[in-house]
Design an enzyme around this catalytic site. Structure first.
Site, PDB file in Angstrom:
ATOM      1  N   CYS A  70       1.058  -1.181  -0.147  1.00 46.93           N
ATOM      2  CA  CYS A  70       0.028   0.041   0.089  1.00 46.93           C
ATOM      3  C   CYS A  70       0.872   1.441   0.086  1.00 46.93           C
ATOM      4  O   CYS A  70       1.813   1.351   1.061  1.00 46.93           O
ATOM      5  CB  CYS A  70      -0.853  -0.052   1.239  1.00 46.93           C
ATOM      6  SG  CYS A  70      -1.805   1.369   1.423  1.00 46.93           S
ATOM      7  N   CYS A 177      -0.802   2.881  -6.693  1.00 45.72           N
ATOM      8  CA  CYS A 177      -1.700   2.174  -5.628  1.00 45.72           C
ATOM      9  C   CYS A 177      -1.786   0.676  -5.957  1.00 45.72           C
ATOM     10  O   CYS A 177      -2.527   0.340  -7.119  1.00 45.72           O
ATOM     11  CB  CYS A 177      -2.900   2.985  -5.301  1.00 45.72           C
ATOM     12  SG  CYS A 177      -4.276   2.163  -4.424  1.00 45.72           S
TER      13      CYS A 177
END
Length: 218
Positions: A70, A177
């Protein structure tokens, strides 16, 4: 060897699946924080607190390496987690700004990232260090993670990315992402074969190999 993969939502599953292909000798386990996804609009302190809480199952499983799959969690939490847990190797994700800048012939790149990642000191440092003479386009992707998390990936609006490629001659797109990994094929189809789309799964695997080799060497 146990390798943990954490992401706020389903993005980590894509990373874990790729790592299982690339590192068949490793036992890859995952953890997530679905109740609090997405992280991209939260403060750094909040992201750190949520990430520390969510990785506890991976620490309990004695993972030698934990991947923060992440970009937002990496930017907000990885330095503090390394202090909190000095006996665990943490591998983070950063937007692939350096390779994108190196690859770009047109000197124009697109970085698709959450608002928190774009505002982070890590990302700003990457831009400062690697994008001299490079135009960096940052389209509004603020709702992408939530759309993908709720299994509506086909509804992601790629028009801002397509416009950047067509109007600004961008020739590299960075998916910054892990949720966006699920739409890599959609992005590649939308921008055309002359545009390179980057995501870091292979680079993560290479880093894990280096870490595990060092651990075995001790």
């Amino acid at each position: 060897m146990h390798v943990g993969v954490f992401d706020s939502g389903i993005g980590g599953e894509a990373v874990a699946a790729r790592l299982r292909e690339l590192l068949p000798q490793a036992h890859v386990v995952t953890a997530h924080d679905h109740p609090n996804v997405p992280y991209g609009s939260r403060s750094e302190d909040e992201v750190y607190r949520l990430t520390k809480q969510a990785i506890q199952p991976l620490l309990s499983a004695r993972c030698a390496v934990i991947v923060l799959a992440c970009n937002t969690a990496t930017a907000a939490a990885i330095d503090r987690l390394r202090v909190d847990y000095p006996n665990t190797a943490f591998v983070g994700l950063e937007p692939m700004v350096k390779p994108a800048s190196t690859l770009s012939a047109s000197k124009t790149i697109v970085v698709c990232a959450t608002p928190a990642t774009l505002l982070s000191q890590r990302y700003q440092r990457l831009k400062r260090d690697w994008t001299a003479g490079i135009t960096v386009i940052e389209p509004d992707c603020s709702v992408w993670a939530e759309i993908i998390e709720t299994r509506r990936a086909d509804q992601v609006d790629l028009d801002p990315v397509i416009r950047a490629v067509q109007r600004e001659a961008a020739d590299v797109v960075v998916l910054a992402c892990t949720h966006y990994h699920w739409i890599k094929l959609q992005v590649e189809s939308a921008v055309g074969s002359h545009v390179t789309v980057l995501e870091p799964s292979d680079a993560i695997a290479a880093q894990i190999r280096r870490i595990t080799s060092a651990i075995r060497g001790h």
